[in-house]
Write a protein that holds these residues in place. Structure first.
Motif, PDB file in Angstrom:
ATOM      1  N   TYR A 138      17.624  23.325  29.194  1.00 20.54           N
ATOM      2  CA  TYR A 138      18.630  22.517  28.506  1.00 20.54           C
ATOM      3  C   TYR A 138      20.002  22.982  28.967  1.00 20.54           C
ATOM      4  CZ  TYR A 138      21.363  20.457  24.722  1.00 20.54           C
ATOM      5  OH  TYR A 138      22.288  19.747  23.989  1.00 20.54           O
ATOM      6  N   HIS A 139      20.714  22.124  29.641  1.00 21.10           N
ATOM      7  CA  HIS A 139      22.010  22.498  30.220  1.00 21.10           C
ATOM      8  C   HIS A 139      23.133  21.746  29.517  1.00 21.10           C
ATOM      9  CE1 HIS A 139      19.887  24.669  33.318  1.00 21.10           C
ATOM     10  NE2 HIS A 139      19.144  23.609  33.524  1.00 21.10           N
ATOM     11  N   ASN A 140      23.752  22.430  28.584  1.00 18.40           N
ATOM     12  CA  ASN A 140      24.899  21.898  27.870  1.00 18.40           C
ATOM     13  C   ASN A 140      25.855  23.079  27.691  1.00 18.40           C
ATOM     14  OD1 ASN A 140      26.740  21.168  25.784  1.00 18.40           O
ATOM     15  ND2 ASN A 140      25.321  19.582  25.095  1.00 18.40           N
ATOM     16  N   LYS A 141      26.805  23.212  28.596  1.00 12.49           N
ATOM     17  CA  LYS A 141      27.676  24.389  28.640  1.00 12.49           C
ATOM     18  C   LYS A 141      28.393  24.676  27.327  1.00 12.49           C
ATOM     19  CE  LYS A 141      27.485  26.733  32.376  1.00 12.49           C
ATOM     20  NZ  LYS A 141      26.658  27.914  32.289  1.00 12.49           N
ATOM     21  N   PRO A 142      29.010  23.679  26.675  1.00  7.38           N
ATOM     22  CA  PRO A 142      29.690  24.010  25.411  1.00  7.38           C
ATOM     23  C   PRO A 142      28.733  24.574  24.356  1.00  7.38           C
ATOM     24  CG  PRO A 142      30.411  21.856  26.199  1.00  7.38           C
ATOM     25  CD  PRO A 142      29.274  22.292  27.084  1.00  7.38           C
ATOM     26  N   VAL A 143      27.541  24.002  24.246  1.00  7.10           N
ATOM     27  CA  VAL A 143      26.562  24.499  23.269  1.00  7.10           C
ATOM     28  C   VAL A 143      26.099  25.892  23.670  1.00  7.10           C
ATOM     29  CG1 VAL A 143      24.274  24.117  22.247  1.00  7.10           C
ATOM     30  CG2 VAL A 143      25.820  22.183  22.582  1.00  7.10           C
ATOM     31  N   GLU A 144      25.855  26.113  24.957  1.00  2.67           N
ATOM     32  CA  GLU A 144      25.416  27.433  25.432  1.00  2.67           C
ATOM     33  C   GLU A 144      26.482  28.491  25.176  1.00  2.67           C
ATOM     34  OE1 GLU A 144      24.105  27.247  29.531  1.00  2.67           O
ATOM     35  OE2 GLU A 144      22.947  25.439  29.122  1.00  2.67           O
TER      36      GLU A 144
END
Length: 151
Positions: free
Chosen positions: A36-42
């Protein structure tokens, strides 16, 4: 003047949470693949994670007011111990499994631990960081579990 106080029970809870994760890292040399690639969430999840790890055992005066009510320390120790025990049990039960239920158990339990610890000890940085960590960690874990089923 006291800059910060150490909550040794919080430190123990964090150490026990990290134990199966370290064991997993040593036994799975290929590591964990984040699908799962979602920078802000990561980024929010990592800030929340390491902040929770820190503030679970560091209490800063004026930002941590102590027990929420008489007997809150006892409730904190019992609920914290139960949540950590359930987390360790979850690792033992789901060790070889890769599923959504494993992802949810192993993301919801530490999220609850940090939130209840923050509330019962009135540790405001821990409350704020657990509110950042919990939804992001649960989302990432669930998305990774469902994405791994598809691949």
């Amino acid at each position: 003047m006291v800059i910060a106080m150490i909550n040794f029970f919080g430190l123990l809870f964090v150490a026990l949470l990290l134990l199966p994760n370290l064991l997993f890292a040593f036994t799975h040399k290929d590591g964990f693949e984040n699908l799962y690639h979602n920078k802000p969430v990561e980024i929010c999840e990592q800030i929340g994670r390491f902040g929770c790890f820190l503030f679970a055992w560091i209490e800063i005066p004026y930002l941590s007011r102590g027990e929420l009510f008489a007997g809150a320390k006892t409730v904190y120790l019992i609920t914290g111990g139960v949540l950590v025990a359930l987390y360790l049990l979850g690792w033992a039960i789901f060790w070889r499994e890769s599923s959504l239920r494993k992802a949810l158990v192993l993301s919801i339990l530490p999220s609850l631990l940090f939130l209840e610890s923050g509330i019962l000890t009135q540790n405001f940085p821990l409350i704020a960081l657990s509110l950042l960590f919990a939804p992001c960690h649960i989302l990432i874990s669930a998305k990774n579990a469902t994405a791994s089923k598809k691949t």
